[in-house]
Design a protein around this motif. Structure first.
Motif, PDB file in Angstrom:
ATOM      1  N   GLU A 198       0.925  -1.249  -0.036  1.00  0.00           N
ATOM      2  CA  GLU A 198       0.029   0.084  -0.146  1.00  0.00           C
ATOM      3  C   GLU A 198       0.793   1.306  -0.127  1.00  0.00           C
ATOM      4  OE1 GLU A 198      -3.535   2.059   2.799  1.00  0.00           O
ATOM      5  OE2 GLU A 198      -2.482   0.362   3.377  1.00  0.00           O
ATOM      6  N   ARG A 199       1.828   1.329   0.854  1.00  0.00           N
ATOM      7  CA  ARG A 199       2.802   2.309   0.752  1.00  0.00           C
ATOM      8  C   ARG A 199       3.605   2.693  -0.489  1.00  0.00           C
ATOM      9  NH1 ARG A 199       3.741   6.819   0.494  1.00  0.00           N
ATOM     10  NH2 ARG A 199       5.423   7.969   1.475  1.00  0.00           N
ATOM     11  N   ARG A 200       4.081   1.655  -1.329  1.00  0.00           N
ATOM     12  CA  ARG A 200       4.735   1.748  -2.512  1.00  0.00           C
ATOM     13  C   ARG A 200       3.615   2.340  -3.421  1.00  0.00           C
ATOM     14  NH1 ARG A 200       6.987  -1.977  -5.784  1.00  0.00           N
ATOM     15  NH2 ARG A 200       8.763  -0.808  -6.171  1.00  0.00           N
ATOM     16  N   THR A 201       2.274   2.069  -3.398  1.00  0.00           N
ATOM     17  CA  THR A 201       1.381   2.520  -4.253  1.00  0.00           C
ATOM     18  C   THR A 201       0.744   4.007  -4.008  1.00  0.00           C
ATOM     19  OG1 THR A 201       0.214   0.264  -4.461  1.00  0.00           O
ATOM     20  CG2 THR A 201      -1.180   1.985  -4.898  1.00  0.00           C
ATOM     21  N   ARG A 202       1.010   4.575  -2.614  1.00  0.00           N
ATOM     22  CA  ARG A 202       0.611   5.819  -2.413  1.00  0.00           C
ATOM     23  C   ARG A 202       1.818   6.553  -2.640  1.00  0.00           C
ATOM     24  NH1 ARG A 202       0.475   6.785   2.450  1.00  0.00           N
ATOM     25  NH2 ARG A 202       0.754   4.533   3.724  1.00  0.00           N
ATOM     26  N   ALA A 203       2.957   6.140  -2.776  1.00  0.00           N
ATOM     27  CA  ALA A 203       4.212   6.902  -3.235  1.00  0.00           C
ATOM     28  C   ALA A 203       4.226   7.461  -4.334  1.00  0.00           C
ATOM     29  CB  ALA A 203       5.531   6.097  -2.784  1.00  0.00           C
ATOM     30  N   ALA A 204       3.414   6.958  -5.190  1.00  0.00           N
ATOM     31  CA  ALA A 204       3.438   7.274  -6.509  1.00  0.00           C
ATOM     32  C   ALA A 204       2.671   8.645  -6.788  1.00  0.00           C
ATOM     33  CB  ALA A 204       2.689   6.396  -7.523  1.00  0.00           C
ATOM     34  N   VAL A 205       1.819   9.022  -5.679  1.00  0.00           N
ATOM     35  CA  VAL A 205       1.023  10.072  -5.794  1.00  0.00           C
ATOM     36  C   VAL A 205       1.400  10.958  -4.457  1.00  0.00           C
ATOM     37  CG1 VAL A 205      -0.779   9.068  -7.106  1.00  0.00           C
ATOM     38  CG2 VAL A 205      -0.905   9.127  -4.411  1.00  0.00           C
ATOM     39  N   ASP A 206       2.603  10.798  -3.882  1.00  0.00           N
ATOM     40  CA  ASP A 206       3.082  11.479  -2.709  1.00  0.00           C
ATOM     41  C   ASP A 206       3.477  12.946  -3.419  1.00  0.00           C
ATOM     42  OD1 ASP A 206       4.178  12.679  -0.416  1.00  0.00           O
ATOM     43  OD2 ASP A 206       5.210  11.035  -0.004  1.00  0.00           O
ATOM     44  N   THR A 207       2.792  14.117  -2.904  1.00  0.00           N
ATOM     45  CA  THR A 207       3.066  15.323  -3.255  1.00  0.00           C
ATOM     46  C   THR A 207       4.105  15.865  -2.663  1.00  0.00           C
ATOM     47  OG1 THR A 207       1.430  16.236  -1.758  1.00  0.00           O
ATOM     48  CG2 THR A 207       0.437  15.833  -3.846  1.00  0.00           C
ATOM     49  N   ALA A 208       4.772  15.380  -1.572  1.00  0.00           N
ATOM     50  CA  ALA A 208       5.827  15.900  -0.987  1.00  0.00           C
ATOM     51  C   ALA A 208       7.146  15.830  -1.633  1.00  0.00           C
ATOM     52  CB  ALA A 208       6.010  15.461   0.490  1.00  0.00           C
ATOM     53  N   LEU A 209       6.989  14.734  -2.525  1.00  0.00           N
ATOM     54  CA  LEU A 209       8.223  14.565  -3.469  1.00  0.00           C
ATOM     55  C   LEU A 209       7.722  14.439  -4.997  1.00  0.00           C
ATOM     56  CD1 LEU A 209      11.202  14.104  -3.820  1.00  0.00           C
ATOM     57  CD2 LEU A 209      10.919  11.440  -3.553  1.00  0.00           C
ATOM     58  N   HIS A 228      22.453  -2.019 -17.891  1.00  0.00           N
ATOM     59  CA  HIS A 228      23.588  -2.287 -17.082  1.00  0.00           C
ATOM     60  C   HIS A 228      24.294  -0.977 -16.902  1.00  0.00           C
ATOM     61  CE1 HIS A 228      23.491  -6.708 -18.897  1.00  0.00           C
ATOM     62  NE2 HIS A 228      22.488  -6.476 -17.797  1.00  0.00           N
ATOM     63  N   LEU A 229      24.285   0.141 -17.833  1.00  0.00           N
ATOM     64  CA  LEU A 229      25.335   1.028 -17.636  1.00  0.00           C
ATOM     65  C   LEU A 229      24.535   2.167 -16.805  1.00  0.00           C
ATOM     66  CD1 LEU A 229      26.090   1.677 -21.296  1.00  0.00           C
ATOM     67  CD2 LEU A 229      27.445   0.469 -19.613  1.00  0.00           C
ATOM     68  N   GLY A 230      23.445   2.025 -16.024  1.00  0.00           N
ATOM     69  CA  GLY A 230      22.752   2.825 -15.091  1.00  0.00           C
ATOM     70  C   GLY A 230      22.301   2.103 -13.836  1.00  0.00           C
ATOM     71  N   ILE A 231      21.636   2.928 -13.042  1.00  0.00           N
ATOM     72  CA  ILE A 231      21.066   2.456 -11.687  1.00  0.00           C
ATOM     73  C   ILE A 231      19.491   2.063 -11.919  1.00  0.00           C
ATOM     74  CG2 ILE A 231      22.876   3.746 -10.336  1.00  0.00           C
ATOM     75  CD1 ILE A 231      19.427   5.031 -10.041  1.00  0.00           C
ATOM     76  N   VAL A 232      19.040   1.444 -10.852  1.00  0.00           N
ATOM     77  CA  VAL A 232      17.641   1.019 -10.912  1.00  0.00           C
ATOM     78  C   VAL A 232      16.881   2.035  -9.890  1.00  0.00           C
ATOM     79  CG1 VAL A 232      16.007  -0.647  -9.671  1.00  0.00           C
ATOM     80  CG2 VAL A 232      18.166  -1.687 -10.805  1.00  0.00           C
ATOM     81  N   GLN A 233      15.983   2.585 -10.550  1.00  0.00           N
ATOM     82  CA  GLN A 233      15.124   3.511  -9.693  1.00  0.00           C
ATOM     83  C   GLN A 233      13.886   2.905  -9.454  1.00  0.00           C
ATOM     84  OE1 GLN A 233      16.163   6.939 -12.904  1.00  0.00           O
ATOM     85  NE2 GLN A 233      15.728   7.938 -10.636  1.00  0.00           N
ATOM     86  N   ASN A 234      13.121   3.513  -8.391  1.00  0.00           N
ATOM     87  CA  ASN A 234      11.657   2.965  -8.129  1.00  0.00           C
ATOM     88  C   ASN A 234      11.640   1.636  -7.843  1.00  0.00           C
ATOM     89  OD1 ASN A 234      10.586   5.412  -8.973  1.00  0.00           O
ATOM     90  ND2 ASN A 234      10.314   4.689 -10.874  1.00  0.00           N
ATOM     91  N   ASN A 235      13.007   1.085  -7.294  1.00  0.00           N
ATOM     92  CA  ASN A 235      13.099  -0.306  -6.829  1.00  0.00           C
ATOM     93  C   ASN A 235      12.478  -1.203  -7.723  1.00  0.00           C
ATOM     94  OD1 ASN A 235      14.147   0.193  -4.244  1.00  0.00           O
ATOM     95  ND2 ASN A 235      12.622   1.404  -3.694  1.00  0.00           N
ATOM     96  N   ALA A 294       4.460  -5.258  -5.205  1.00  0.00           N
ATOM     97  CA  ALA A 294       3.552  -4.863  -6.282  1.00  0.00           C
ATOM     98  C   ALA A 294       2.195  -5.173  -6.036  1.00  0.00           C
ATOM     99  CB  ALA A 294       3.830  -5.242  -7.766  1.00  0.00           C
ATOM    100  N   PRO A 295       0.939  -4.639  -6.221  1.00  0.00           N
ATOM    101  CA  PRO A 295      -0.268  -4.885  -6.043  1.00  0.00           C
ATOM    102  C   PRO A 295      -0.770  -6.343  -6.383  1.00  0.00           C
ATOM    103  CG  PRO A 295      -0.321  -2.901  -6.828  1.00  0.00           C
ATOM    104  CD  PRO A 295       1.152  -3.131  -7.184  1.00  0.00           C
TER     105      PRO A 295
END
Length: 289
Positions: free
Chosen positions: A35-46, A114-121, A142-143
């Motif tokens: 649930e927290r990962r789902t809500r993070a997508a709409v977190d207006t603080a970041l 492979h030349l970059g990092i993983v974002q959003n876990n 994930a849901p």
């Protein structure tokens, strides 16, 4: 201010919980994290951020019958990246510095990711090697994750920070059906916020699309920034595959090591900035500077 799960394990461990797969406490924590990962997508603080990443890629080889000799370094690459992110899931990486060295003749070409990092876990589904190695493996947080994976609660660790004491719970994860493509590993969850702090895992054999793959291991460490945002800090990946070289049994190993920092938050990135490929390479003249 940040805290890294990788380096500051100033710990006051609680008694270990029994390995009770799908116990009430384990499932409750997993569902909170989903649930927290789902809500993070709409977190207006970041709303967005930019950061810098510094990393190394090493290509090693093992040769000979039985592959008993230690791996030998074939090629090494050092990279400097600018990393950008915008809510809910836009990401961009620019390679602004790159130097490489060959210790042995090789014609290896890395997949672009492979030349970059993983974002959003990894987001909702895990993909590696531009989808040639691993594609669309369900993320355990994930849901619907509790329908596909088993969870078991482990130790709880307390880290004392200036802002607050962070209690981090260990959550083991495995697929309900090992014949399916999935991950097997350990999640570390901030008990108070249900944020993902650390993720260390491998895959089931069914996840590997390339038949030469033996194993892929991934470790994603997040750090606490601004006292509230768990964001990438350190990442490691190792990819092992079997092959032959001049009819000799061989194993190729790719090892990636990354560190991130210099975060700047809510800088007002525009959507057009994220057009095109997720990972781009700046012109040679810019990289040389």
């Amino acid at each position: 201010m940040r805290w890294s799960a990788a380096i500051l394990l100033l710990i006051l461990p609680a008694p270990a919980a029994a390995q009770d797969w799908n116990g009430d406490a384990a499932l409750a924590l997993a569902r909170r994290a989903i649930e927290r990962r789902t809500r993070a997508a709409v977190d207006t603080a970041l709303r967005d951020y930019k950061a810098q990443a510094h990393g190394f890629l090493f290509f090693l080889g093992q040769f000979g019958e039985g592959l008993t000799e230690p791996p030998r370094l074939v090629k090494s690459d050092q990279l400097e990246l600018e990393v950008y992110w915008k809510a809910p899931q836009l990401s961009k990486q620019r390679i602004i510095g790159w130097r490489d060295r060959n210790e042995m003749p090789s014609g290896i070409n890395y997949h672009r990711d492979h030349l970059g990092i993983v974002q959003n876990n990894f987001g909702r589904a895990i993909r590696l090697g531009e989808g040639d190695e691993v594609r669309d493996v369900p993320h355990p947080l994930a849901p619907g994750g509790t329908d596909l994976y088993d969870f078991a609660l482990g130790d709880t660790t307390t880290i004392v920070l200036p802002q607050r004491a962070v209690r981090v719970a260990t959550l083991r994860v495995r697929p309900k059906n090992f014949a399916d493509a999935g991950v097997v590993g350990t999640l570390f969850i901030d008990v108070e916020t249900a944020e993902l702090v650390r993720m260390a895992f491998n895959f089931t054999p069914a996840a590997y699309l390339d038949e030469s793959l033996e194993d892929v291991s991934v470790v994603l460490d997040n750090a606490l920034w601004e006292g509230r945002f768990w964001l990438p800090y350190r990442q490691e990946i190792e990819i092992r595959r079997r092959a032959t070289w001049l009819d000799i049994p061989a194993r190729g190993i790719i090892r990636g090591r990354w560190e991130l920092g210099h975060y700047v938050f809510n800088v007002g990135l525009v959507i057009s900035w994220f057009a095109g490929a997720v990972i781009t390479i700046t012109p040679q003249s810019e990289r040389a500077a």
